[in-house]
Design an enzyme around this catalytic site. Structure first.
Site, PDB file in Angstrom:
ATOM      1  N   THR A 150     -23.835  49.288  35.938  1.00  0.00           N
ATOM      2  CA  THR A 150     -23.812  50.723  35.675  1.00  0.00           C
ATOM      3  C   THR A 150     -22.500  51.337  36.150  1.00  0.00           C
ATOM      4  O   THR A 150     -21.871  52.132  35.452  1.00  0.00           O
ATOM      5  CB  THR A 150     -24.990  51.417  36.377  1.00  0.00           C
ATOM      6  OG1 THR A 150     -26.214  50.809  35.953  1.00  0.00           O
ATOM      7  CG2 THR A 150     -25.027  52.899  36.065  1.00  0.00           C
ATOM      8  N   GLN A 182     -28.437  51.616  30.689  1.00  0.00           N
ATOM      9  CA  GLN A 182     -27.422  52.276  31.526  1.00  0.00           C
ATOM     10  C   GLN A 182     -26.043  52.150  30.888  1.00  0.00           C
ATOM     11  O   GLN A 182     -25.528  51.048  30.719  1.00  0.00           O
ATOM     12  CB  GLN A 182     -27.402  51.668  32.926  1.00  0.00           C
ATOM     13  CG  GLN A 182     -28.666  51.923  33.723  1.00  0.00           C
ATOM     14  CD  GLN A 182     -29.643  50.772  33.648  1.00  0.00           C
ATOM     15  OE1 GLN A 182     -29.733  50.088  32.625  1.00  0.00           O
ATOM     16  NE2 GLN A 182     -30.379  50.544  34.722  1.00  0.00           N
ATOM     17  N   ARG A 217     -36.295  63.177  38.162  1.00  0.00           N
ATOM     18  CA  ARG A 217     -37.128  62.303  38.986  1.00  0.00           C
ATOM     19  C   ARG A 217     -36.300  61.870  40.193  1.00  0.00           C
ATOM     20  O   ARG A 217     -35.071  61.777  40.114  1.00  0.00           O
ATOM     21  CB  ARG A 217     -37.630  61.092  38.200  1.00  0.00           C
ATOM     22  CG  ARG A 217     -36.573  60.200  37.586  1.00  0.00           C
ATOM     23  CD  ARG A 217     -37.214  58.984  36.926  1.00  0.00           C
ATOM     24  NE  ARG A 217     -36.250  58.115  36.290  1.00  0.00           N
ATOM     25  CZ  ARG A 217     -36.510  56.862  35.925  1.00  0.00           C
ATOM     26  NH1 ARG A 217     -37.701  56.332  36.144  1.00  0.00           N
ATOM     27  NH2 ARG A 217     -35.583  56.128  35.326  1.00  0.00           N
ATOM     28  N   ASP A 272     -32.319  59.947  32.854  1.00  0.00           N
ATOM     29  CA  ASP A 272     -31.489  60.117  34.069  1.00  0.00           C
ATOM     30  C   ASP A 272     -30.044  60.455  33.711  1.00  0.00           C
ATOM     31  O   ASP A 272     -29.102  59.941  34.331  1.00  0.00           O
ATOM     32  CB  ASP A 272     -31.505  58.837  34.916  1.00  0.00           C
ATOM     33  CG  ASP A 272     -32.907  58.364  35.252  1.00  0.00           C
ATOM     34  OD1 ASP A 272     -33.837  59.182  35.234  1.00  0.00           O
ATOM     35  OD2 ASP A 272     -33.056  57.156  35.539  1.00  0.00           O
ATOM     36  N   TRP A 331     -34.490  59.693  42.402  1.00  0.00           N
ATOM     37  CA  TRP A 331     -33.922  58.340  42.405  1.00  0.00           C
ATOM     38  C   TRP A 331     -33.958  57.733  43.802  1.00  0.00           C
ATOM     39  O   TRP A 331     -34.202  56.539  43.976  1.00  0.00           O
ATOM     40  CB  TRP A 331     -32.484  58.416  41.876  1.00  0.00           C
ATOM     41  CG  TRP A 331     -31.761  57.116  41.785  1.00  0.00           C
ATOM     42  CD1 TRP A 331     -32.307  55.881  41.598  1.00  0.00           C
ATOM     43  CD2 TRP A 331     -30.348  56.914  41.844  1.00  0.00           C
ATOM     44  NE1 TRP A 331     -31.328  54.921  41.539  1.00  0.00           N
ATOM     45  CE2 TRP A 331     -30.113  55.530  41.691  1.00  0.00           C
ATOM     46  CE3 TRP A 331     -29.263  57.776  42.002  1.00  0.00           C
ATOM     47  CZ2 TRP A 331     -28.821  54.998  41.705  1.00  0.00           C
ATOM     48  CZ3 TRP A 331     -27.987  57.238  42.004  1.00  0.00           C
ATOM     49  CH2 TRP A 331     -27.779  55.869  41.856  1.00  0.00           C
ATOM     50  N   ASP A 335     -27.913  57.649  31.616  1.00  0.00           N
ATOM     51  CA  ASP A 335     -26.851  57.680  32.638  1.00  0.00           C
ATOM     52  C   ASP A 335     -25.517  58.194  32.085  1.00  0.00           C
ATOM     53  O   ASP A 335     -24.455  57.639  32.386  1.00  0.00           O
ATOM     54  CB  ASP A 335     -26.642  56.289  33.248  1.00  0.00           C
ATOM     55  CG  ASP A 335     -27.829  55.831  34.079  1.00  0.00           C
ATOM     56  OD1 ASP A 335     -28.787  56.608  34.218  1.00  0.00           O
ATOM     57  OD2 ASP A 335     -27.795  54.702  34.589  1.00  0.00           O
TER      58      ASP A 335
END
Length: 557
Positions: free
Chosen positions: A323, A353, A465, A397, A467, A376
């Site tokens: 990532t 990701q 959320r 995310d 992490w 991401d």
């Protein structure tokens, strides 16, 4: 461990005595009634320094090993706490380097190489903290608590980024075990610095904390805070965006000095003073860019976020790229400014990701920029970051990291995810309770893209959320579309210590009555919200005016 001093007999006695003292009841800043009275001055000093920490026994052992024998000087004890952390971090670097040298599998070697780079960044931050504590009078430490916290926050982020990038279970466990002392000592130093006024009060060192007397409010003739170093002044060189003269011009058609952004950055002069300005003409630049740590004060601007675009497709699922390394564009050098450019990662939802823009540059700012991806998209990795009038799109995310970031007056677009997926707009990564990091969306609009709109209720979209354990996200004075799931937030690994705060939001998605009933999820007061505005949260009064970009330091209303 590199640089570790030999523990003397007196230090051993000190540690043992302190541990006994703690067991006997020393709990709060060196005071515990009759038990505290029996402690030697040295033991009281150590217990006072270690009182706010979560890992007290390790704190005391490290101070016994690193501090001058039997010292009661709080400055020397704080220096010892930082030095112990620095040496542990160097040891973890050496450990990862030795593992990388013997690694034969490509994914394992890539993970370990990432850890080496991340650990080196952590070492750099700790060295900055150690130098400051060593060079400063204790009466002035409080003036720059935010600065030291900023360095230590980054250390935590780099430590966790290493572990997050390792997929092999055994390797991850080995790295985690090796890193444990470094992570706990970092946590301890963060606690000590965060509670510095209480710690020093235990030594009868009084700090004058009235706003008019604090050094950070004192400005010199150049308009800089008087305590700014020469490096600070260089970093905050004022930019007038109306009269920009670029140092380098990039154009794919050959009408500039450079055809690639990478070539323009490579021409960054060693020892350059002031801003290094790069104008990137309209075009799609298919290249992977890193503004490295030595390239400070870079100001890059284009012809618009849909005309000057940096694009890439590195990703984890299809290409096996970590990532951290998947980013199309990475901004590391401090003071990076960007205007009117677009950043893409085109891997799509199958790539999982896949970062479009990764930022770890301190006091960085983006204006009129666009970041497009799926999972991401924007990695706000470390330090203080500011985004204004930007567009950020993605699915899972898609705004994540462990920095202190304010995204202001921007458009946040949830895209249609892959089959079986849902959307989570944020995933903040605060790992330690004393970190001053968090993600703030201020006066933004959160909307679905056109492809998602017909299925916006069938495909769930959450505001975020957690992490990491102490994840903190604040959404304030923003407009939330009707597609936001009433629960607001999605569970991950644990939700008892996360903070999700909302203030003054508008739109059908802003109704808070259906939010999840976690302890940290609530609507906050105006007074609480003010602490997360760009002025106090980013120390924006000290540097945002030097960006040349518009900004709000406080709330709208």
């Amino acid at each position: 461990m590199v640089g570790k001093v030999v523990v003397s007999v007196i230090s051993i006695i000190l540690v043992v005595g302190v541990v006994i003292g703690v067991v006997a009841g020393v709990h709060k800043y060196g005071s515990a009634g009759d038990s505290a009275e029996k402690l030697t001055p040295q033991m009281k000093a150590v217990s006072s320094i270690c009182a706010p920490t979560d890992h007290k026994e390790l704190c005391m052992k490290s101070l016994g090993a690193y501090a001058a024998n039997a010292t009661t000087d709080p400055k020397e004890l704080i220096k010892a706490a930082v030095l112990a952390t620095l040496d542990e971090m160097k040891g973890s670097f050496n450990f990862s380097e030795s593992l990388a040298a013997s690694a034969t599998e490509a994914p394992v070697k890539m993970s370990l190489d990432d850890c080496k780079d991340l650990y080196q960044f952590a070492i750099d931050e700790l060295q900055a903290a150690f130098s400051f504590v060593g060079d400063s009078d204790l009466h002035t430490v409080n003036d720059r608590v935010a600065e030291v916290q900023n360095w230590l926050n980054a250390v935590v982020s780099y430590q966790q980024s290493c572990l997050d990038g390792v997929d092999d279970a055994k390797l991850k466990a080995d790295l985690q075990n090796n890193l444990q002392n470094a992570t706990q000592l970092t946590s301890n130093v963060l606690a000590i610095v965060s509670e510095i006024s209480k710690v020093l009060a235990a030594f009868d060192i009084k700090l004058n904390l009235t706003p008019n007397s604090r050094r950070l409010m004192s400005m010199d003739e150049g308009g800089y805070p008087s305590w700014f170093s020469a490096a600070d002044r260089k970093l905050l060189a004022k930019v007038d965006n109306r009269r920009i003269v670029p140092n380098a011009v990039v154009a794919k058609d050959g009408s500039g000095r450079f055809r690639t952004i990478a070539a323009a950055l490579a021409a960054y002069p060693k020892g350059h003073r002031g801003r290094y300005v790069i104008y990137v003409k309209a075009g799609v630049y298919d290249e992977y860019i890193t503004v490295n740590k030595d390239q400070v004060n870079v100001f890059m601007y284009g012809d618009g976020p849909r005309r000057t675009i940096v694009t890439g497709h590195k990703n984890k699922a299809l290409a096996g790229i970590s990532t951290w390394q998947s980013a199309t564009f990475s901004a590391i050098g401090n003071g990076f400014l960007c205007k009117s450019m677009g950043f893409q990662n085109t891997a799509g939802y199958r790539g999982e990701q896949a970062v479009a823009l990764r930022v770890q540059s301190d006091m960085s700012a983006f204006f009129n920029c666009r970041m497009d991806g799926y999972q991401d998209t924007l990695y706000v990795q470390t330090h203080r970051q500011f985004y204004r009038n930007c567009v950020i799109s993605g699915t899972v995310d898609f705004i994540f990291g462990d920095s202190a970031t304010v995204i202001q007056n921007s458009l946040i677009i949830a895209r249609k995810p892959g089959p079986g997926q849902l959307n989570t707009i944020t995933a903040q990564g605060r790992e330690e309770r004393f970190e001053t990091t968090g993600l703030v969306l201020h006066n933004c609009r959160i909307v679905p893209e056109q492809k998602l709109y017909p299925q916006r209720f069938a495909i769930k979209t959450y505001l975020g959320r957690p992490w990491k354990q102490y994840a903190r996200t604040v959404i304030m004075e923003s407009t939330l579309g009707d597609f936001i799931h009433p629960a607001g937030y999605l569970s991950w690994n644990g939700d008892n210590t996360c903070v999700y705060a909302e203030y003054g939001n508008r739109g059908p998605g802003a109704r808070a009555s259906g939010r999840v009933k976690w302890k940290g999820v609530r609507v906050i007061s105006k007074k609480e919200a003010q602490a997360f505005a760009a002025g106090p949260f980013l120390q924006g009064r000290l540097w945002l005016k030097y960006t040349g970009f518009p900004f709000m330091l406080g709330l709208r209303y």
